[in-house]
Motif scaffolding. Structure first.
Motif, PDB file in Angstrom:
ATOM      1  N   ILE A   7      49.058  37.614  96.287  1.00 59.34           N
ATOM      2  CA  ILE A   7      47.975  37.075  95.472  1.00 59.34           C
ATOM      3  C   ILE A   7      47.375  38.260  94.696  1.00 59.34           C
ATOM      4  N   ARG A   8      46.638  37.963  93.640  1.00 52.42           N
ATOM      5  CA  ARG A   8      46.125  38.996  92.733  1.00 52.42           C
ATOM      6  C   ARG A   8      47.260  39.967  92.377  1.00 52.42           C
ATOM      7  N   PRO A   9      48.291  39.462  91.685  1.00 59.47           N
ATOM      8  CA  PRO A   9      49.480  40.282  91.444  1.00 59.47           C
ATOM      9  C   PRO A   9      49.166  41.546  90.644  1.00 59.47           C
ATOM     10  N   GLU A  61      52.394  35.241 104.776  1.00 56.27           N
ATOM     11  CA  GLU A  61      51.220  34.507 104.274  1.00 56.27           C
ATOM     12  C   GLU A  61      50.642  35.117 102.985  1.00 56.27           C
ATOM     13  N   ARG A  62      50.924  36.416 102.752  1.00 58.71           N
ATOM     14  CA  ARG A  62      50.212  37.117 101.670  1.00 58.71           C
ATOM     15  C   ARG A  62      50.479  36.577 100.260  1.00 58.71           C
ATOM     16  N   PRO A  63      51.637  35.970  99.993  1.00 55.92           N
ATOM     17  CA  PRO A  63      51.788  35.357  98.662  1.00 55.92           C
ATOM     18  C   PRO A  63      50.918  34.112  98.477  1.00 55.92           C
ATOM     19  N   HIS A  77      57.956  48.649  99.943  1.00 49.14           N
ATOM     20  CA  HIS A  77      57.971  50.113 100.093  1.00 49.14           C
ATOM     21  C   HIS A  77      56.757  50.587 100.889  1.00 49.14           C
ATOM     22  N   HIS A  78      56.075  49.655 101.544  1.00 49.33           N
ATOM     23  CA  HIS A  78      54.929  50.028 102.381  1.00 49.33           C
ATOM     24  C   HIS A  78      55.426  50.441 103.763  1.00 49.33           C
ATOM     25  N   SER A  79      54.911  51.565 104.245  1.00 46.52           N
ATOM     26  CA  SER A  79      55.353  52.007 105.576  1.00 46.52           C
ATOM     27  C   SER A  79      54.723  51.145 106.672  1.00 46.52           C
ATOM     28  N   TYR A  97      33.564  40.424 101.518  1.00 47.75           N
ATOM     29  CA  TYR A  97      33.790  41.587 100.657  1.00 47.75           C
ATOM     30  C   TYR A  97      35.254  41.998 100.622  1.00 47.75           C
ATOM     31  N   ARG A  98      35.720  42.342  99.406  1.00 49.00           N
ATOM     32  CA  ARG A  98      37.037  42.960  99.245  1.00 49.00           C
ATOM     33  C   ARG A  98      36.801  44.451  99.264  1.00 49.00           C
ATOM     34  N   VAL A  99      37.576  45.137 100.037  1.00 50.02           N
ATOM     35  CA  VAL A  99      37.400  46.574 100.135  1.00 50.02           C
ATOM     36  C   VAL A  99      38.686  47.252  99.675  1.00 50.02           C
ATOM     37  N   SER A 100      38.557  48.160  98.725  1.00 54.00           N
ATOM     38  CA  SER A 100      39.697  48.973  98.307  1.00 54.00           C
ATOM     39  C   SER A 100      39.404  50.404  98.731  1.00 54.00           C
ATOM     40  N   LEU A 101      40.394  51.058  99.287  1.00 49.94           N
ATOM     41  CA  LEU A 101      40.230  52.439  99.736  1.00 49.94           C
ATOM     42  C   LEU A 101      41.238  53.330  99.016  1.00 49.94           C
ATOM     43  N   ARG A 102      40.796  54.513  98.640  1.00 54.17           N
ATOM     44  CA  ARG A 102      41.690  55.479  98.003  1.00 54.17           C
ATOM     45  C   ARG A 102      41.414  56.852  98.590  1.00 54.17           C
ATOM     46  N   SER A 103      42.452  57.697  98.626  1.00 53.51           N
ATOM     47  CA  SER A 103      42.240  59.057  99.114  1.00 53.51           C
ATOM     48  C   SER A 103      43.141  60.024  98.373  1.00 53.51           C
ATOM     49  N   GLY A 140      42.153  44.701 109.524  1.00 51.56           N
ATOM     50  CA  GLY A 140      43.132  43.626 109.306  1.00 51.56           C
ATOM     51  C   GLY A 140      43.850  43.721 107.977  1.00 51.56           C
ATOM     52  N   GLY A 141      43.670  44.817 107.240  1.00 55.09           N
ATOM     53  CA  GLY A 141      44.371  44.998 105.967  1.00 55.09           C
ATOM     54  C   GLY A 141      45.527  45.958 106.115  1.00 55.09           C
ATOM     55  N   GLY A 142      45.877  46.632 105.039  1.00 48.68           N
ATOM     56  CA  GLY A 142      46.996  47.574 105.086  1.00 48.68           C
ATOM     57  C   GLY A 142      47.141  48.278 103.764  1.00 48.68           C
ATOM     58  N   GLY A 143      48.290  48.882 103.548  1.00 46.31           N
ATOM     59  CA  GLY A 143      48.540  49.589 102.292  1.00 46.31           C
ATOM     60  C   GLY A 143      49.283  50.874 102.526  1.00 46.31           C
ATOM     61  N   HIS A 144      49.043  51.830 101.656  1.00 47.95           N
ATOM     62  CA  HIS A 144      49.704  53.135 101.728  1.00 47.95           C
ATOM     63  C   HIS A 144      48.697  54.193 102.173  1.00 47.95           C
ATOM     64  N   ARG A 145      49.207  55.399 102.447  1.00 50.40           N
ATOM     65  CA  ARG A 145      48.324  56.481 102.888  1.00 50.40           C
ATOM     66  C   ARG A 145      47.168  56.688 101.902  1.00 50.40           C
ATOM     67  N   ASN A 146      47.467  56.701 100.624  1.00 50.15           N
ATOM     68  CA  ASN A 146      46.440  57.011  99.623  1.00 50.15           C
ATOM     69  C   ASN A 146      45.840  55.802  98.897  1.00 50.15           C
ATOM     70  N   ALA A 147      46.315  54.600  99.224  1.00 52.65           N
ATOM     71  CA  ALA A 147      45.760  53.391  98.573  1.00 52.65           C
ATOM     72  C   ALA A 147      45.928  52.213  99.507  1.00 52.65           C
ATOM     73  N   ALA A 148      44.807  51.665  99.929  1.00 52.02           N
ATOM     74  CA  ALA A 148      44.883  50.559 100.882  1.00 52.02           C
ATOM     75  C   ALA A 148      43.733  49.599 100.632  1.00 52.02           C
ATOM     76  N   GLY A 149      43.772  48.476 101.317  1.00 53.80           N
ATOM     77  CA  GLY A 149      42.706  47.496 101.103  1.00 53.80           C
ATOM     78  C   GLY A 149      42.579  46.526 102.255  1.00 53.80           C
ATOM     79  N   CYS A 150      41.478  45.832 102.277  1.00 51.01           N
ATOM     80  CA  CYS A 150      41.239  44.822 103.313  1.00 51.01           C
ATOM     81  C   CYS A 150      40.100  43.919 102.845  1.00 51.01           C
TER      82      CYS A 150
HETATM   83  P1  5GP Z   1      44.033  47.390  96.153  1.00 54.41           P
HETATM   84  O1  5GP Z   1      42.937  48.221  96.688  1.00 54.41           O
HETATM   85  O2  5GP Z   1      44.486  47.861  94.813  1.00 54.41           O
HETATM   86  O3  5GP Z   1      43.752  45.938  96.225  1.00 54.41           O
HETATM   87  O4  5GP Z   1      45.258  47.628  97.128  1.00 54.41           O
HETATM   88  C1  5GP Z   1      45.788  48.899  97.376  1.00 54.41           C
HETATM   89  C2  5GP Z   1      46.963  48.805  98.303  1.00 54.41           C
HETATM   90  O5  5GP Z   1      46.555  48.239  99.544  1.00 54.41           O
HETATM   91  C3  5GP Z   1      48.103  47.932  97.812  1.00 54.41           C
HETATM   92  O6  5GP Z   1      49.301  48.602  98.125  1.00 54.41           O
HETATM   93  C4  5GP Z   1      47.981  46.653  98.579  1.00 54.41           C
HETATM   94  O7  5GP Z   1      49.217  46.094  98.837  1.00 54.41           O
HETATM   95  C5  5GP Z   1      47.296  47.076  99.859  1.00 54.41           C
HETATM   96  N1  5GP Z   1      46.344  46.036 100.254  1.00 54.41           N
HETATM   97  C6  5GP Z   1      45.222  45.687  99.609  1.00 54.41           C
HETATM   98  N2  5GP Z   1      44.594  44.695 100.258  1.00 54.41           N
HETATM   99  C7  5GP Z   1      45.326  44.410 101.337  1.00 54.41           C
HETATM  100  C8  5GP Z   1      45.200  43.451 102.396  1.00 54.41           C
HETATM  101  O8  5GP Z   1      44.249  42.662 102.469  1.00 54.41           O
HETATM  102  N3  5GP Z   1      46.194  43.455 103.327  1.00 54.41           N
HETATM  103  C9  5GP Z   1      47.249  44.329 103.281  1.00 54.41           C
HETATM  104  N4  5GP Z   1      48.154  44.285 104.247  1.00 54.41           N
HETATM  105  N5  5GP Z   1      47.384  45.233 102.307  1.00 54.41           N
HETATM  106  C10 5GP Z   1      46.458  45.274 101.340  1.00 54.41           C
END
Ligand code: 5GP
Ligand code: MN
Length: 321
Positions: free
Chosen positions: A21-23, A88-90, A105-107, A263-269, A283-293
């Protein structure tokens, strides 16, 4: 594994492709590149997404062919799910009844598909689709090249992030040779914003805060700012990266109020600081330098918990936030 994917592509006929979602640029770019690759082989292929294609990505060839629906209405031989942490994520409930190929390509991905092709060394799934084209002997056409280039450009932060490798740049160079005009893609993605996006950026950045260490910063988008800027939901995409441009800041959190208490949380490092681990705690996920939940609760409490998570990840003593 790649060999299993090659076999399926060669043997099956009806394919469905989707992403989260949110492609974003990689989900759309690699999905559409895969679409064009399958079409080159004379296969039936459909890209189905739960959410619409953001206007910036209308530059992608085939973006007008994306089917936007709440669920699948047909059965396919193979359903490709691109860069998703689970089935479920789509946001398409009946995907779980399909034969699923998980390409990522997510670890942090847990192999949820019937076939799983995961390559954490790839800067973007686009890189993997490039390799797939080579493996099945499909010529990288201009359409495919533009889609893959967009995936690489967006997932590497315009080739700024640490996932940019020699291989990424070699592939990008080959894509340009195949007809990609880098300035045209960049113009569409980064120099075609609506006025409301920049207005929102200004409002949000003027409220940037940091903790006592100065190494962790955060910004917040609430409904009032969205209203004041007359912003669309997509207008808040990318604001988080601006917060990371402060020299001393090593990690940032971006909070967006979706609805009261949600709240949507985006994390960057930067560098080796791992924010995927923090997102996973929520309960979210992502990469070392970019993740979200997605986090629910009282805002001050949500903010405190996330910032404490970042302080722990960075080894900063939890001083006042
Ligand atoms: P963004 O902050 O741009 O939404 O997401 C950054 C990265 O974190 C992307 O690689 C995305 O796939 C991952 N990500 C963001 N939100 C979620 C989430 O709710 N669940 C999971 N598993 N990954 C997320
Ligand atoms: Mn990606």
């Amino acid at each position: 594994m790649l060999s299993q994917v090659v076999q399926l592509v060669e043997q099956k006929q009806r394919f469905m492709i989707t992403s989260h979602i949110r492609p974003d640029g990689d989900g759309l770019g690699s999905g559409l590149a895969l679409y064009w690759m399958l079409r080159s082989l004379g296969k039936d292929a459909t890209v189905v997404l739960r959410d619409r294609v953001p206007p910036a990505y209308h530059v992608l060839p085939g973006s007008d062919l994306v089917v936007v629906q709440e669920d699948l209405t047909e059965a396919y031989d193979v359903a490709f799910i691109i860069e998703c942490s689970d089935v479920e994520r789509p946001g398409l409930p009946s995907l779980k009844n399909q034969f699923v190929v998980n390409i990522d390509h997510h670890s942090t991905t847990i192999p949820f598909g019937d076939v799983n092709w995961i390559d954490p060394t790839a800067a973007a799934v686009g890189e993997m689709i490039y390799n797939l084209c080579k493996a099945v002997g499909v010529e990288v056409t201009k359409e495919i090249a533009e889609c893959i280039y967009t995936a690489l450009l967006t997932d590497t932060g315009s080739f700024h992030f640490s996932n940019t490798t020699e291989r990424t740049l070699k592939i990008a160079s080959e894509l340009v040779r195949r007809g990609v005009e880098p300035a045209r893609i960049s113009q569409a993605l980064f120099y075609s914003y609506p006025f409301s996006k920049i207005k929102l950026l200004g409002l949000v950045l003027s409220g940037i805060e940091c903790d006592d260490s100065g190494r962790i910063a955060w910004v917040t988008v609430d409904r009032a700012a969205m209203y004041e800027a007359d912003a669309s939901e997509e207008d808040s995409d990318g604001i988080v990266n601006h917060a990371l441009s402060v020299g001393d800041v090593e990690a940032v959190a971006f909070f967006k109020e979706l609805s009261p208490g949600v709240y949507r949380v985006s994390l960057r490092s930067k560098g080796r600081k791992n924010v995927a681990k923090v997102a996973e705690c929520f309960g979210g996920g992502g990469h070392r330098n970019a993740a979200g939940c997605r986090v629910e609760g009282d805002f001050e409490d949500v903010k405190r918990r996330v910032i404490e998570g970042l302080q722990t990840a960075l080894g900063v003593s939890p001083v006042s936030a």
